[in-house]
Design an enzyme around this catalytic site. Structure first.
Site, short mmCIF file in Angstrom:
data_model
loop_
_atom_site.label_atom_id
_atom_site.label_comp_id
_atom_site.label_asym_id
_atom_site.label_seq_id
_atom_site.Cartn_x
_atom_site.Cartn_y
_atom_site.Cartn_z
N HIS A 178 -1.12 -5.82 -6.35
CA HIS A 178 -0.27 -6.45 -5.34
C HIS A 178 1.20 -6.08 -5.53
O HIS A 178 1.88 -5.66 -4.61
CB HIS A 178 -0.44 -7.97 -5.33
CG HIS A 178 0.17 -8.59 -4.12
ND1 HIS A 178 1.52 -8.86 -4.03
CD2 HIS A 178 -0.37 -8.97 -2.94
CE1 HIS A 178 1.78 -9.37 -2.84
NE2 HIS A 178 0.64 -9.45 -2.16
N GLU A 209 3.59 -4.16 -3.04
CA GLU A 209 4.93 -4.73 -2.91
C GLU A 209 5.79 -4.62 -4.16
O GLU A 209 6.79 -5.32 -4.28
CB GLU A 209 4.80 -6.22 -2.52
CG GLU A 209 4.28 -6.40 -1.11
CD GLU A 209 3.90 -7.84 -0.78
OE1 GLU A 209 4.48 -8.76 -1.37
OE2 GLU A 209 3.03 -8.03 0.08
CO CO Z 1 0.51 -9.99 -0.22
#
Ligand code: CO
Length: 294
Positions: A178, A209
């Protein structure tokens, strides 16, 4: 002097007694009642929900007789599920219920991958539940998946074992993590990359991210000369990110980006919580939290 000692001894004795029996307000004695709260981001994908249900089974086997509750941290996920008639609590609502039901000891397992923002928010709120009048005698939050070098090595070993058997050594594998804006925690992905590369130089981890991104990995991938890439999520469940950002048909999905660069892609839609040896790591963290109750 002597009297002072007797008074302090009595006070210490009383404190010990109170902590042993968990006296609530007005001197009510309450029996020790233990629960486990499982916390995850949550998911609206039915297959991913099955993965979380399997985790419940594993926890039940590991801690027979202890009550297990769930809390989903994402309010968006909870709202979407509620519209389908599936009501899920937030960790805070679940804790309020446990408090109301007289539980005294709660171990919270964060099914997060890194100790990032969500983990720290959860940890902060859980601690507050331990400070409330009539709150828990003990509440402990177990570490998420990657919390030490040992965890990283175990997680890497486990994930490598679950790469599809047809994969040839020259084929590359990219795990989708993630990633986080919580930079110290995000660095766990770089640590994971080093460990993975030592075990298998054609396996990388990249994040949606955080660092490294897919773009950061592409030049390194190119140097390896692989033509085929396996894409696998490195998140507890194969939810929205795995299905859309990794394996989707949109031009900016990882699969599309890699195909455009001439690679053939195989996608694996399995979350890490589907791998028993990964769940073992989370369970060991829960065991460590429980050990503090004794
Ligand atoms: Co997310």
């Amino acid at each position: 002097m002597r009297r002072g000692f007797a008074v302090s001894a009595a006070v210490i004795g009383l404190v010990l007694l109170c902590s042993a029996y968990g006296f609530a307000a007005h001197g009510e004695k309450r029996p020790e009642k233990r629960a486990i709260l499982l916390a995850a981001f949550g998911t609206t994908v039915p297959e991913a929900q099955k993965t979380l249900d399997q985790v419940t089974q594993r926890v039940r086997q590991a801690f027979p007789g202890v009550d297990i509750r769930w809390g989903y941290t994402s309010s968006l996920v909870r709202k979407k599920l509620a519209k389908q008639g599936k009501v899920y609590d937030s960790p805070e609502t679940a804790l309020s219920r446990l408090m109301d039901e007289g539980y005294t000891h709660v171990a919270v397992l964060s099914l997060h991958t890194i100790p990032g923002e969500e983990f720290h928010d959860l940890n902060r709120n859980c601690k507050l539940f331990g400070q409330m009048a009539g709150g828990f005698d003990r509440i402990l939050v177990a570490w998420p998946l990657l919390s030490s070098h040992d965890d990283t090595t175990r997680a890497a070993t486990a994930v490598l074992k679950h790469i599809p058997r047809e994969r040839k050594p020259q084929d590359a594998v990219i795990l989708m993590g993630h990633g986080s804006e919580h930079h110290p925690a995000d660095a766990m992905y770089s640590a994971m990359n080093i460990v993975l590369q030592e075990m298998d130089p054609n396996v990388f981890i990249a994040t949606v991210e955080g660092y490294p991104s897919l773009e950061d990995i592409l030049p390194k991938l190119e140097k390896k000369g692989a033509r085929k890439v396996y894409l696998m999520p490195f998140m507890a469940v194969a939810g929205d990110h795995a299905r859309n950002d990794m394996a989707g048909d949109d031009p900016d999905s990882w699969k599309s980006v890699l195909k455009k660069k001439g690679y053939t892609c195989e996608v694996v839609l399995k979350g890490t919580a589907e791998y028993p040896d990964v769940v073992d790591i989370w369970l060991d963290h829960l065991r460590s939290a429980f050990a503090h109750f004794n």
